[in-house]
Design a protein around this motif. Structure first.
Motif, PDB file in Angstrom:
ATOM      1  N   LEU A 101      39.938   1.895 -11.155  1.00 56.44           N
ATOM      2  CA  LEU A 101      40.544   2.281 -10.119  1.00 56.44           C
ATOM      3  C   LEU A 101      41.647   1.184  -9.788  1.00 56.44           C
ATOM      4  CD1 LEU A 101      37.416   2.985  -7.871  1.00 56.44           C
ATOM      5  CD2 LEU A 101      39.004   4.613  -8.644  1.00 56.44           C
ATOM      6  N   LEU A 102      41.394  -0.063  -9.859  1.00 56.86           N
ATOM      7  CA  LEU A 102      42.314  -1.220  -9.730  1.00 56.86           C
ATOM      8  C   LEU A 102      43.583  -1.043 -10.543  1.00 56.86           C
ATOM      9  CD1 LEU A 102      40.082  -4.356  -9.278  1.00 56.86           C
ATOM     10  CD2 LEU A 102      41.459  -3.177  -7.648  1.00 56.86           C
ATOM     11  N   GLU A 126      29.558   0.098 -12.948  1.00 57.04           N
ATOM     12  CA  GLU A 126      30.065  -0.100 -11.684  1.00 57.04           C
ATOM     13  C   GLU A 126      31.614  -0.876 -11.900  1.00 57.04           C
ATOM     14  OE1 GLU A 126      30.541   0.190  -7.255  1.00 57.04           O
ATOM     15  OE2 GLU A 126      29.930   1.491  -9.006  1.00 57.04           O
ATOM     16  N   GLU A 127      31.386  -1.986 -12.457  1.00 60.87           N
ATOM     17  CA  GLU A 127      32.501  -2.742 -12.663  1.00 60.87           C
ATOM     18  C   GLU A 127      33.414  -2.226 -13.610  1.00 60.87           C
ATOM     19  OE1 GLU A 127      32.997  -6.105 -11.328  1.00 60.87           O
ATOM     20  OE2 GLU A 127      31.581  -5.296 -10.238  1.00 60.87           O
ATOM     21  N   ASN A 154      32.419   2.298  -6.666  1.00 65.93           N
ATOM     22  CA  ASN A 154      33.273   2.418  -7.319  1.00 65.93           C
ATOM     23  C   ASN A 154      32.938   3.536  -8.399  1.00 65.93           C
ATOM     24  OD1 ASN A 154      35.472   0.319  -6.898  1.00 65.93           O
ATOM     25  ND2 ASN A 154      33.485  -0.791  -6.950  1.00 65.93           N
ATOM     26  N   CYS A 204      34.107   0.990 -13.565  1.00 66.69           N
ATOM     27  CA  CYS A 204      34.719   1.976 -12.445  1.00 66.69           C
ATOM     28  C   CYS A 204      35.846   1.336 -11.658  1.00 66.69           C
ATOM     29  CB  CYS A 204      33.699   2.714 -11.791  1.00 66.69           C
ATOM     30  SG  CYS A 204      32.652   3.903 -12.880  1.00 66.69           S
ATOM     31  N   LYS A 205      35.482  -0.009 -11.246  1.00 66.06           N
ATOM     32  CA  LYS A 205      36.361  -0.726 -10.391  1.00 66.06           C
ATOM     33  C   LYS A 205      37.602  -0.899 -11.032  1.00 66.06           C
ATOM     34  CE  LYS A 205      36.194  -4.862  -7.353  1.00 66.06           C
ATOM     35  NZ  LYS A 205      35.564  -6.300  -6.732  1.00 66.06           N
ATOM     36  N   LEU A 206      37.578  -1.508 -12.224  1.00 69.49           N
ATOM     37  CA  LEU A 206      38.787  -2.087 -12.817  1.00 69.49           C
ATOM     38  C   LEU A 206      39.489  -0.527 -13.175  1.00 69.49           C
ATOM     39  CD1 LEU A 206      37.070  -4.399 -15.484  1.00 69.49           C
ATOM     40  CD2 LEU A 206      38.680  -4.922 -13.670  1.00 69.49           C
ATOM     41  N   SER A 223      26.831   4.129  -5.939  1.00 68.62           N
ATOM     42  CA  SER A 223      27.863   2.816  -5.704  1.00 68.62           C
ATOM     43  C   SER A 223      29.471   3.271  -5.325  1.00 68.62           C
ATOM     44  CB  SER A 223      27.569   2.073  -6.681  1.00 68.62           C
ATOM     45  OG  SER A 223      27.852   2.678  -8.404  1.00 68.62           O
TER      46      SER A 223
END
Length: 207
Positions: A177-178, A170-171, A88, A173-175, A86
């Protein structure tokens, strides 16, 4: 497994024919075949292997079966493994890890509760047994890992729990990066360890 694969594709977490899932049945595991989309699995066409990795029945298994075998060997109560490429998770796996014990910081309570510390496993070509051996031998309690420049792998007692943990990772990892470069406020070590103790995950001295 068919429904889980379809759901992961619907969520956009398994592009093309990437990723693989397995469930353990006693001393055997059912694993998704190589080069097949997880959104179009056939319950009559799943690979069957023993925990030594010997192919017993069904189509050719994913070349990354060694990752699944490693988690089952090191985690006696693991009943399912989800491995994803995935976006992120792959991006986070290309970054310097937050710490030796977790590539991802305790950025939300849900990450700590549902996933826990997530070490970064060193790079190896996909399917290379060296990566699985590192995962199996790592002297640290964990149920999820990021694979350098590759993706994520998660083990839980059931396939549903493994899928949910993979989505939560995954969430996180997204946070990560953000918020990169913005000095995000993280949970303290004490807060993370309290959650780990309460919810049965692993974090620091609460492992």
């Amino acid at each position: 497994m068919v429904e889980t694969g379809r759901r992961l594709v619907e969520l956009g977490l398994s592009p093309g024919t990437s990723g693989n899932i397995s469930v353990r049945l006693g001393d055997r595991m059912l694993l998704t075949p190589t080069n097949e989309s997880m959104g179009a699995l056939d319950p009559e066409r799943l690979a069957v292997l023993d925990l030594s990795g010997k192919h017993l029945a069904g189509p050719k298994p994913s070349k990354e079966f060694t990752l699944h075998r490693a988690f089952y060997r090191r985690t006696p109560d693991a009943g399912a493994v989800v491995h994803l490429h995935s976006v992120n998770a792959v991006a986070a796996a290309c970054l310097t890890p937050w710490s030796e014990s977790s590539a991802v910081a305790p950025i939300t309570p849900y990450f700590v509760m549902r996933v826990g510390q997530t070490p970064l496993i060193g790079y190896a070509p996909p399917g290379d047994i060296a990566q699985a051996e590192e995962l199996e031998a790592l002297d640290l309690p964990f149920r999820a890992a990021l694979l350098a420049n590759h993706g994520s792998v998660v083990a839980q007692s059931t396939l549903s729990a493994a899928m949910n943990a993979a989505v939560e990772l995954e969430e996180a990892c997204k946070l990560t990066l953000l918020t990169s470069g913005h000095s995000p406020r993280l949970l303290t070590t004490a807060q993370a360890e309290e959650l780990a103790l309460k919810y049965g995950s692993y974090w620091g001295s609460a492992s």
